[in-house]
Design an enzyme around this catalytic site. Structure first.
Site, PDB file in Angstrom:
ATOM      1  CE  LYS A   1      -4.547   0.783  -0.057  1.00 18.21           C
ATOM      2  NZ  LYS A   1      -5.677   0.031  -0.473  1.00 18.21           N
TER       3      LYS A   1
HETATM    4  P1  NAD Z   1     -13.024   7.438  -2.564  1.00 17.36           P
HETATM    5  O1  NAD Z   1     -12.187   8.479  -2.224  1.00 17.36           O
HETATM    6  O2  NAD Z   1     -13.453   7.369  -3.930  1.00 17.36           O
HETATM    7  O3  NAD Z   1     -14.347   7.665  -1.647  1.00 17.36           O
HETATM    8  C1  NAD Z   1     -14.080   7.744  -0.212  1.00 17.36           C
HETATM    9  C2  NAD Z   1     -15.799   8.022   0.206  1.00 17.36           C
HETATM   10  O4  NAD Z   1     -15.829   8.056   1.419  1.00 17.36           O
HETATM   11  C3  NAD Z   1     -16.213   9.659  -0.391  1.00 17.36           C
HETATM   12  O5  NAD Z   1     -17.535   9.702  -0.628  1.00 17.36           O
HETATM   13  C4  NAD Z   1     -15.947  10.610   0.826  1.00 17.36           C
HETATM   14  O6  NAD Z   1     -16.790  11.557   0.936  1.00 17.36           O
HETATM   15  C5  NAD Z   1     -16.241   9.626   1.991  1.00 17.36           C
HETATM   16  N1  NAD Z   1     -16.094   9.652   3.453  1.00 17.36           N
HETATM   17  C6  NAD Z   1     -14.704  10.045   3.802  1.00 17.36           C
HETATM   18  N2  NAD Z   1     -14.996  10.088   5.028  1.00 17.36           N
HETATM   19  C7  NAD Z   1     -15.975   9.900   5.669  1.00 17.36           C
HETATM   20  C8  NAD Z   1     -16.760   9.749   6.740  1.00 17.36           C
HETATM   21  N3  NAD Z   1     -16.202  10.225   7.862  1.00 17.36           N
HETATM   22  N4  NAD Z   1     -18.125   9.736   6.684  1.00 17.36           N
HETATM   23  C9  NAD Z   1     -18.776   9.170   5.555  1.00 17.36           C
HETATM   24  N5  NAD Z   1     -18.142   9.104   4.353  1.00 17.36           N
HETATM   25  C10 NAD Z   1     -17.005   9.538   4.458  1.00 17.36           C
HETATM   26  O7  NAD Z   1     -12.566   6.123  -2.246  1.00 17.36           O
HETATM   27  P2  NAD Z   1     -12.723   4.818  -2.371  1.00 17.36           P
HETATM   28  O8  NAD Z   1     -11.750   4.018  -3.541  1.00 17.36           O
HETATM   29  O9  NAD Z   1     -14.292   4.645  -2.891  1.00 17.36           O
HETATM   30  O10 NAD Z   1     -12.398   3.714  -1.195  1.00 17.36           O
HETATM   31  C11 NAD Z   1     -13.192   3.599  -0.102  1.00 17.36           C
HETATM   32  C12 NAD Z   1     -12.919   2.499   0.956  1.00 17.36           C
HETATM   33  O11 NAD Z   1     -12.780   1.444   0.090  1.00 17.36           O
HETATM   34  C13 NAD Z   1     -11.605   2.675   1.489  1.00 17.36           C
HETATM   35  O12 NAD Z   1     -11.547   1.923   2.634  1.00 17.36           O
HETATM   36  C14 NAD Z   1     -10.642   2.010   0.531  1.00 17.36           C
HETATM   37  O13 NAD Z   1      -9.248   1.485   0.911  1.00 17.36           O
HETATM   38  C15 NAD Z   1     -11.375   0.840   0.069  1.00 17.36           C
HETATM   39  N6  NAD Z   1     -11.279   0.025  -1.125  1.00 17.36           N
HETATM   40  C16 NAD Z   1     -11.042   0.737  -2.463  1.00 17.36           C
HETATM   41  C17 NAD Z   1     -11.000   0.090  -3.517  1.00 17.36           C
HETATM   42  C18 NAD Z   1     -10.638   0.875  -4.768  1.00 17.36           C
HETATM   43  O14 NAD Z   1     -10.723   0.013  -5.959  1.00 17.36           O
HETATM   44  N7  NAD Z   1     -10.921   2.108  -5.018  1.00 17.36           N
HETATM   45  C19 NAD Z   1     -10.564  -1.340  -3.528  1.00 17.36           C
HETATM   46  C20 NAD Z   1     -10.671  -1.969  -2.369  1.00 17.36           C
HETATM   47  C21 NAD Z   1     -11.040  -1.170  -1.357  1.00 17.36           C
END
Ligand code: NAD
Length: 420
Positions: free
Chosen positions: A110
């Site tokens: 990561k």
């Molecule tokens: P992103 O940046 O696209 O979205 C994050 C979202 O969370 C946004 O809508 C933001 O406003 C919201 N957020 C932040 N703080 C918050 C809070 N306190 N309360 C409510 N909402 C809040 O990120 P993402 O890629 O969607 O990632 C989200 C999660 O999924 C993370 O834990 C990431 O590690 C995990 N993840 C992402 C991927 C990927 O392919 N992008 C893959 C596996 C896991």
């Protein structure tokens, strides 16, 4: 009390605790436990970026490789002011187990930069990304460590990393990152892959838990890449999405939110609040709504012993990485609430990243139908393997997923032996 709170919110302490409990159950020898508890490599970089007004600002970034015994390291890059080395370590360790649970030939890594990208202009962001890519160029590469998007990073940022790395070598190396735009070797279906995987796993979990998806009430925390696609697919498949949230606030409608309208509004205004036919609620209250399915899709450490007793969902599907602390997990277990762990639930993203990497290396590309069919196959097969382990051991989904994943990584580590 203060110490407990700090420990609970230290994601690496949580990750190690989860590993320890699987290692104990697997009766892993002490040496293997010691190896797998630690990240293999940790790189910290401090680097300057010139702002548009001519001033210079220093930024700190990380790249951590937890384990590479099953293949090259793989894992996203996060841009957030809350990034810490311990968070990156935890996320790298979870990537190791995630790749193992879906049985793709990668280890875990990561990366992160302590920055709020919203405070930078597009040019400043590009300079920051290219400099960070250069700083970590010694450890990343198509055969060694392949980054991807995570919180606040996207296909454009992956394109800049791919271009920077390629410029250093004098030719295009698309396989150095995944989650790129399709125009430069990205895969069809990658943008939606994580949310699609979460949907598939939710559907399978509902099947074995006898929860009808038709009209099931759902709350989704986080409406970014993962949360928005998950909400859209659940809505399209008959669920009633009653609660949604992002970093600005949460919205609720007990009769169901118009998810396509929410997507449209977020595209236009960047936030959910103010969506017609919804009421604003506290972000914390979203997690305690009377729903059948709760999908945390924002950040780690959201479900703790403070709010777990008030959670009413029957099923929690961890779309985010590390949203549940071990204390909260124990409370859910006691209350009969099923939790499908992150390492299985959100593995659709890394699975299609694997497809992207394979396509880049072969210079041979598949269509969206092929991608989605292969994704469906791997997710269902992995879910079934975890479910079979759960039945066999009489344990919860997380324990079952960890038993499978840790055993695979332990076997690879043992059979390779210790050099020299
Ligand atoms: P992103 O940046 O696209 O979205 C994050 C979202 O969370 C946004 O809508 C933001 O406003 C919201 N957020 C932040 N703080 C918050 C809070 N306190 N309360 C409510 N909402 C809040 O990120 P993402 O890629 O969607 O990632 C989200 C999660 O999924 C993370 O834990 C990431 O590690 C995990 N993840 C992402 C991927 C990927 O392919 N992008 C893959 C596996 C896991």
């Amino acid at each position: 009390m203060a110490i407990v709170e700090t420990e609970e919110l230290n994601p690496f302490a949580v990750a190690v605790e989860q590993f320890d409990s699987a290692a104990e159950r697997l009766n892993l020898p002490q040496g293997l436990r010691a190896i797998l508890r630690e990240p293999k490599r940790e790189l910290t970089v401090n680097f300057p970026v010139r702002r548009d007004d001519g001033t210079i600002q220093m930024y700190r970034g990380y790249r951590v490789q937890h384990n590479i015994n099953r293949g090259p390291a793989k894992g996203g890059i996060r841009f957030d002011t809350r990034v810490t080395l311990d968070e990156v370590r935890a996320l790298a360790m979870w990537m190791t187990w995630k790749c193992a649970v879906v049985n793709i030939p990668f280890g875990g890594a990561k990366g992160g930069v302590i920055v709020d990208p919203r405070t930078l202009s597009a040019r400043e962001l590009e300079r920051l990304v290219r400099r960070y890519a250069t700083e970590i160029a010694g450890v990343i590469g198509p055969e060694s460590d392949i980054p991807a998007p995570d919180v606040n990073t996207n296909p454009q940022i992956m394109a800049w990393i791919m271009d920077t790395y390629s410029m250093h070598h004098g030719y295009s190396i698309p396989a150095v990152v995944t989650g790129k735009p399709v125009a430069i070797g990205g895969s069809q279906g990658r943008v939606e892959a994580t949310g699609r995987g979460v949907f598939i796993i939710t559907r399978e979990a509902c099947r074995v838990l006898d929860i009808s998806m038709d009209g099931a009430a759902v709350a989704v925390q986080g409406f970014g890449n993962v949360g928005s696609v998950t909400a859209k697919l659940l809505h399209e498949h008959g669920c009633k999405v009653v609660g949604l949230s992002d970093m600005y606030g949460a919205i609720y409608n007990e009769h169901g939110i118009d998810v396509p309208a929410a997507l449209e509004q977020v595209k236009r205004t960047g936030r959910l609040t103010g969506l017609p036919d919804t009421e604003a609620i506290e972000g914390g209250a979203l997690l305690e709504l009377p729903v059948d399915i709760l999908v945390p899709a924002a950040l780690e450490g959201q479900l703790t012993h403070h709010n777990a007793p008030a959670v009413k969902a029957r099923l929690i599907v961890e779309a985010a990485n590390g949203p549940t602390t071990p204390e909260a997990d124990a409370i859910f277990h006691e209350h009969g609430i099923a939790v499908v762990p992150d390492i299985l639930a959100n593995a659709g993203g890394v699975t299609v990243s694997y497809f992207e990497w394979v396509q880049d290396l072969q210079r041979f590309f598949w269509n969206e139908g092929e991608i989605n069919n292969r994704l469906e196959h791997i997710m269902v097969q992995s879910f079934n393997a975890v479910e079979a382990k759960r039945e066999e051991q009489g344990c919860d989904f997380r324990t079952a997923a960890y038993l499978l994943a840790v055993a695979r990584v332990a076997e690879a580590t043992e059979v390779r032996g210790i050099y020299p």
